[in-house]
Design an enzyme around this catalytic site. Structure first.
Site, PDB file in Angstrom:
ATOM      1  N   LYS A 121     -29.614   5.384 -10.471  1.00  0.00           N
ATOM      2  CA  LYS A 121     -30.717   5.948  -9.702  1.00  0.00           C
ATOM      3  C   LYS A 121     -31.810   6.356 -10.659  1.00  0.00           C
ATOM      4  CE  LYS A 121     -31.393   7.066  -5.320  1.00  0.00           C
ATOM      5  NZ  LYS A 121     -30.704   6.451  -4.190  1.00  0.00           N
TER       6      LYS A 121
HETATM    7  N1  GLU Z   1     -32.334   3.863  -2.206  1.00  0.00           N
HETATM    8  C1  GLU Z   1     -31.422   3.213  -1.328  1.00  0.00           C
HETATM    9  C2  GLU Z   1     -30.091   3.919  -1.335  1.00  0.00           C
HETATM   10  O1  GLU Z   1     -29.996   5.081  -1.676  1.00  0.00           O
HETATM   11  C3  GLU Z   1     -31.329   1.721  -1.590  1.00  0.00           C
HETATM   12  C4  GLU Z   1     -30.839   1.329  -2.932  1.00  0.00           C
HETATM   13  C5  GLU Z   1     -30.921  -0.171  -3.219  1.00  0.00           C
HETATM   14  O2  GLU Z   1     -31.250  -0.925  -2.333  1.00  0.00           O
HETATM   15  O3  GLU Z   1     -30.648  -0.514  -4.364  1.00  0.00           O
HETATM   16  O4  GLU Z   1     -29.097   3.386  -0.940  1.00  0.00           O
END
Ligand code: GLU
Length: 431
Positions: A121
């Site tokens: 993240k």
């Molecule tokens: N931000 C989204 C999540 O927390 C999508 C992450 C992604 O598609 O890599 O799942």
């Protein structure tokens, strides 16, 4: 009998204070699940801290000509099952422990969704609502340059998260492709369609939250055409969750965003609310489709379903006992604290946890990435069909685990994920 919301005998001490640190909340569940599956100490130690943590300083020339320095993070929690995957958020609340928790949740989420990724993240501590488009573009490009060696099609693949979307992903593709000297759409997902984005990606998370709701309702024998719901958050996840739930026949009686919350017992017309938001700078402020209530009131309404689709720590030990919904489906990451889990379980409320419920987004990100690699693109029906099937399968895998071990769906999801990740770690071996 439904055991996912199993009642415990133990009396709860509500006076106990709890930390609002999402990393601690994540660790508490991780430890509980690790204990039940009998995870060995070595694997536990590998997974308890992220593989790599990057903190970068981002100098950006603001519109007033002055330089402002922002803090950016990228945490790679695990790459055991594949390249790390996870979004980037822009918010003043972004801090190391939050991003660490979110990165670990991505590892568990990808394992639950059964897609071949680890978890990561990123985030930048900034207030995007106070920045111009040009400032946001320079900030996004600076972040991409700073993390050029971390990102990569087979290394670490960012995506949208809170306050980022296709526009930011397009800037990342552009900057990264320039650095690489070749067009590299697979380095990021959630791109605009014309730059290698996937059909169905924008609605994927909300659509998946709805599939999880439908699956849970089947188990609980909850008739959705007679059900009511309150949806917290009206961004990409909340608004689309509400839209799909409405199509299932659920009466959406309350919605909210950071500008307020609205309640209408007769039901809010979600299409109208979305149109209003789109014409109103992306916010619901001034919405007339219901009576204004507080966010706290929205969470504690007498409804069948509550879908927290905003931020972390919305349901804690402070308000968990006031929740009246029978089913909570977590569109957001980490909206319920570990302390609140216990109270909700005691009260027999079924919680479909984030790492299961909102996995539809990363699942379609995976489809986007594979389409980029193939250079061949699917029609929207095909994407929806595959994503829905994948969500239903994930839900049923976790449900079975929860029935077998008589644990909550949250702990079952962690157990399911941990087993998968641990198997990958063990079979890869170490020196
Ligand atoms: N931000 C989204 C999540 O927390 C999508 C992450 C992604 O598609 O890599 O799942």
């Amino acid at each position: 009998m439904i055991t996912a919301g199993i009642k415990k005998k133990k009396a709860l001490d509500l006076s106990q204070t709890e930390s609002n640190n999402p990393y601690e909340s994540m660790m508490q569940r991780f430890q509980e699940a690790a204990k039940i599956i009998g995870l060995d100490e070595e694997t536990y130690n590998i997974l308890k801290s992220p593989d790599r943590q990057y903190l970068v300083s981002l100098p950006v020339k603001m519109d007033n000509g002055k330089m402002q320095v922002f803090e950016g993070y990228r945490i790679v929690h695990s790459t055991s099952r594949g390249p790390s995957k996870g979004g980037i958020r822009y918010s003043m609340d972004v801090n190391l422990d939050e991003v660490k928790a979110l990165a670990a949740w991505m590892t568990w989420k990808c394992a639950v969704a059964d897609i071949p990724y680890g978890g990561a993240k990123g985030g930048i501590t900034c207030d995007p609502s106070k920045m111009s488009e040009g400032e946001l573009e320079r900030l996004t490009r600076a972040y991409t340059v700073a993390l050029r060696d971390v990102f990569g099609v087979d290394k670490d693949i960012p995506a949208p998260d809170v306050a980022t979307g296709p526009r930011e992903m397009a800037w990342i593709v552009d900057e990264y492709s320039k650095l690489k000297g070749e067009f590299t759409p697979g380095v990021v997902t959630g791109k605009p369609l014309h730059l290698g984005g996937s059909e169905g990606r924008v609605e994927a998370t909300g659509r998946g939250v709805n599939v999880a709701t439908v699956e849970a309702a089947k188990k609980m024998k909850l008739n959705l055409s007679k059900a009511t719901a309150a949806v917290q958050g009206f961004g990409n996840v909340g608004s689309i969750t509400a839209k799909y739930m409405e199509l299932e026949g659920v009466r959406i009686v309350a919605i909210s965003d950071h500008t307020g919350a609205w309640h209408n017992p007769k039901g809010i017309d979600i299409q109208k609310a979305i149109a209003f938001r789109n014409e109103n700078n992306g916010v619901l402020k001034g919405f007339k489709g219901g009576k204004e209530i507080t966010n706290e009131e929205l969470l504690t309404l007498e409804v069948s379903i509550l879908a927290p689709c905003a931020l972390e720590n919305q349901i804690s030990r402070k308000n968990a006992n006031d929740i009246k919904a029978k089913l909570i489906v977590e569109g957001a990451n980490g909206p319920i604290t570990a302390g609140a889990d216990e109270i909700l379980q005691e009260n027999g409320i079924i919680v479909v946890p984030d790492i299961l419920a909102n996995g539809g987004g990363v699942t379609v990100s995976y489809f986007e990435w594979t389409q980029n690699r193939f250079g061949y693109y699917y029609a929207v029906d095909e994407i929806h069909k595959r994503a829905d099937r994948s969500m239903s399968r994930a839900f049923n895998n976790v449900w079975k685990m929860s029935q077998k071990y008589k644990v909550s769906l949250r702990i079952a999801a962690y157990m399911f994920a941990l087993e998968k990740v641990a198997t990958a770690i063990k079979s890869r071996g170490s020196y």
